[in-house]
Motif scaffolding. Structure first.
Motif, PDB file in Angstrom:
ATOM      1  N   UNK A  27       0.837  -1.201   0.000  1.00 33.16           N
ATOM      2  CA  UNK A  27       0.000   0.000   0.000  1.00 33.16           C
ATOM      3  C   UNK A  27       0.873   1.253   0.000  1.00 33.16           C
ATOM      4  N   UNK A  28       1.836   1.303   0.911  1.00 32.78           N
ATOM      5  CA  UNK A  28       2.708   2.478   1.032  1.00 32.78           C
ATOM      6  C   UNK A  28       3.460   2.724  -0.264  1.00 32.78           C
ATOM      7  N   UNK A  29       4.036   1.670  -0.848  1.00 28.99           N
ATOM      8  CA  UNK A  29       4.804   1.825  -2.086  1.00 28.99           C
ATOM      9  C   UNK A  29       3.931   2.248  -3.259  1.00 28.99           C
ATOM     10  N   UNK A  30       2.754   1.649  -3.385  1.00 25.65           N
ATOM     11  CA  UNK A  30       1.863   1.990  -4.496  1.00 25.65           C
ATOM     12  C   UNK A  30       1.360   3.425  -4.383  1.00 25.65           C
ATOM     13  N   UNK A  31       0.913   3.811  -3.183  1.00 25.67           N
ATOM     14  CA  UNK A  31       0.450   5.182  -3.002  1.00 25.67           C
ATOM     15  C   UNK A  31       1.586   6.179  -3.199  1.00 25.67           C
ATOM     16  N   UNK A  32       2.778   5.830  -2.721  1.00 24.37           N
ATOM     17  CA  UNK A  32       3.937   6.708  -2.881  1.00 24.37           C
ATOM     18  C   UNK A  32       4.346   6.890  -4.332  1.00 24.37           C
ATOM     19  N   UNK A  33       4.200   5.842  -5.114  1.00 33.19           N
ATOM     20  CA  UNK A  33       4.595   5.885  -6.521  1.00 33.19           C
ATOM     21  C   UNK A  33       3.566   6.606  -7.393  1.00 33.19           C
ATOM     22  N   UNK A  34       2.296   6.288  -7.206  1.00 31.34           N
ATOM     23  CA  UNK A  34       1.278   6.758  -8.135  1.00 31.34           C
ATOM     24  C   UNK A  34       0.403   7.912  -7.622  1.00 31.34           C
ATOM     25  N   UNK A  35       0.135   7.962  -6.346  1.00 27.01           N
ATOM     26  CA  UNK A  35      -0.801   8.961  -5.822  1.00 27.01           C
ATOM     27  C   UNK A  35      -0.124  10.157  -5.179  1.00 27.01           C
ATOM     28  N   UNK A  36       0.883   9.894  -4.380  1.00 30.34           N
ATOM     29  CA  UNK A  36       1.529  10.967  -3.635  1.00 30.34           C
ATOM     30  C   UNK A  36       2.104  12.069  -4.526  1.00 30.34           C
ATOM     31  N   UNK A  37       2.712  11.736  -5.659  1.00 27.28           N
ATOM     32  CA  UNK A  37       3.234  12.819  -6.505  1.00 27.28           C
ATOM     33  C   UNK A  37       2.146  13.767  -7.024  1.00 27.28           C
ATOM     34  N   UNK A  38       0.936  13.272  -7.146  1.00 25.75           N
ATOM     35  CA  UNK A  38      -0.162  14.085  -7.672  1.00 25.75           C
ATOM     36  C   UNK A  38      -0.964  14.740  -6.553  1.00 25.75           C
ATOM     37  N   UNK A  39      -1.305  13.958  -5.525  1.00 21.21           N
ATOM     38  CA  UNK A  39      -2.209  14.423  -4.472  1.00 21.21           C
ATOM     39  C   UNK A  39      -1.556  14.623  -3.115  1.00 21.21           C
ATOM     40  N   UNK A  40      -0.312  14.204  -2.937  1.00 16.68           N
ATOM     41  CA  UNK A  40       0.339  14.127  -1.636  1.00 16.68           C
ATOM     42  C   UNK A  40       0.119  15.275  -0.678  1.00 16.68           C
ATOM     43  N   UNK A  41       0.381  16.485  -1.122  1.00 15.66           N
ATOM     44  CA  UNK A  41       0.265  17.643  -0.234  1.00 15.66           C
ATOM     45  C   UNK A  41      -1.141  18.234  -0.228  1.00 15.66           C
ATOM     46  N   UNK A  42      -1.985  17.768  -1.118  1.00 19.27           N
ATOM     47  CA  UNK A  42      -3.331  18.316  -1.231  1.00 19.27           C
ATOM     48  C   UNK A  42      -4.178  17.938  -0.026  1.00 19.27           C
ATOM     49  N   UNK A  43      -4.878  18.914   0.511  1.00 22.52           N
ATOM     50  CA  UNK A  43      -5.779  18.608   1.613  1.00 22.52           C
ATOM     51  C   UNK A  43      -7.203  18.401   1.120  1.00 22.52           C
ATOM     52  N   UNK A  44      -7.413  18.520  -0.178  1.00 25.28           N
ATOM     53  CA  UNK A  44      -8.763  18.365  -0.706  1.00 25.28           C
ATOM     54  C   UNK A  44      -9.081  16.929  -1.096  1.00 25.28           C
ATOM     55  N   UNK A  45      -8.082  16.091  -1.262  1.00 25.96           N
ATOM     56  CA  UNK A  45      -8.315  14.718  -1.724  1.00 25.96           C
ATOM     57  C   UNK A  45      -9.205  13.938  -0.770  1.00 25.96           C
ATOM     58  N   UNK A  46      -8.973  14.080   0.515  1.00 28.47           N
ATOM     59  CA  UNK A  46      -9.787  13.355   1.486  1.00 28.47           C
ATOM     60  C   UNK A  46     -11.190  13.928   1.576  1.00 28.47           C
ATOM     61  N   UNK A  47     -11.314  15.224   1.533  1.00 30.18           N
ATOM     62  CA  UNK A  47     -12.631  15.849   1.616  1.00 30.18           C
ATOM     63  C   UNK A  47     -13.472  15.506   0.395  1.00 30.18           C
ATOM     64  N   UNK A  48     -12.841  15.419  -0.765  1.00 30.94           N
ATOM     65  CA  UNK A  48     -13.600  15.096  -1.974  1.00 30.94           C
ATOM     66  C   UNK A  48     -14.209  13.707  -1.868  1.00 30.94           C
TER      67      UNK A  48
END
Length: 57
Positions: A27-48
């Motif tokens: 999970x950590x590796x997949x999210x780090x590779x594919x999601x974090x570069x796009x959404x990592x610092x965004x605080x809106x991803x969880x609210x959406x």
């Protein structure tokens, strides 16, 4: 809460239920590779996803 913080909270909350400890690393590796570069610092991803201020963990 940023997407990265939300993702780590989700993993922490669900880790005990996974049959294999490697799943947390996957999970950590997949999210780090594919999601974090796009959404990592965004605080809106969880609210959406949940429509509230938290990540719904």
């Amino acid at each position: 809460m940023s997407f990265d913080e939300c993702a780590m909270a989700y993993i922490s909350a669900h880790r005990a239920g996974w049959r294999n400890i490697k799943h947390a690393s996957q999970w950590i590796n997949t999210l780090g590779t594919y999601c974090s570069p796009v959404f990592g610092a965004s605080d809106s991803a969880c609210r959406c996803r949940t429509g509230d201020e938290g990540c719904g963990v």
